[in-house]
Design an enzyme around this catalytic site. Sequence first.
Site, PDB file in Angstrom:
ATOM      1  N   CYS A 131       0.845  -1.199   0.000  1.00 41.52           N
ATOM      2  CA  CYS A 131       0.000   0.000   0.000  1.00 41.52           C
ATOM      3  C   CYS A 131       0.881   1.251   0.000  1.00 41.52           C
ATOM      4  CB  CYS A 131      -0.924   0.017   1.215  1.00 41.52           C
ATOM      5  SG  CYS A 131      -1.972   1.500   1.264  1.00 41.52           S
ATOM      6  N   CYS A 134      -0.211   4.015   2.508  1.00 42.21           N
ATOM      7  CA  CYS A 134       0.129   3.699   3.905  1.00 42.21           C
ATOM      8  C   CYS A 134       1.640   3.775   4.129  1.00 42.21           C
ATOM      9  CB  CYS A 134      -0.406   2.323   4.289  1.00 42.21           C
ATOM     10  SG  CYS A 134      -2.225   2.263   4.362  1.00 42.21           S
TER      11      CYS A 134
END
Length: 181
Positions: A131, A134
Amino acid sequence: MSIEQLKSAMPDYAKDTKLNIGAVLSQPMLSAKQTWGTALACALASRNATVIKAIGAEAAAHLDATETAAAKTAASLMAMNNIYYRFVHLSSTPDFATMRAGLRMNGIANHGTDPLTFELISLAVSAINGCGRCIESHEHEVYQKGATKEQVQAVVKIASVIHAVAATLEGAEALGDTPAA
């Protein structure tokens, strides 16, 4: 199962990965709780029972119950957040970036370990889960909390090797490969 037994279970063609296990679990720029919290959370994120048991057994000697729970919390939260925020990041619909997620994430603030360690662990798991949003967020947070680039690299190396061990063992089992005696 121990780390040594985990290494012994690795097939010959994974010699580099086998050698890297010990190296990444003894990096001087990380504390024991950063190393083993990251290792445990990454084992959980890699979803291989053999790896989880081996890393979990070794981590128990280095982490107290609160630190162990924090590593598990990071792995669980990142399993959810990494999917959601990766979707938001990759979606062609910009509205998702402005919409409230509505996902419960209290563990990010109430994990019981020091904030830098929790963020380093979350960063490593986010790397496994791929991700970008993130990774960017946790990388920003670790630097704000005083991490060095070497510490960031160290936890990501732990993530990469533990994930490689899990993938190698699953592949070897599926192919019927056996390690050298």
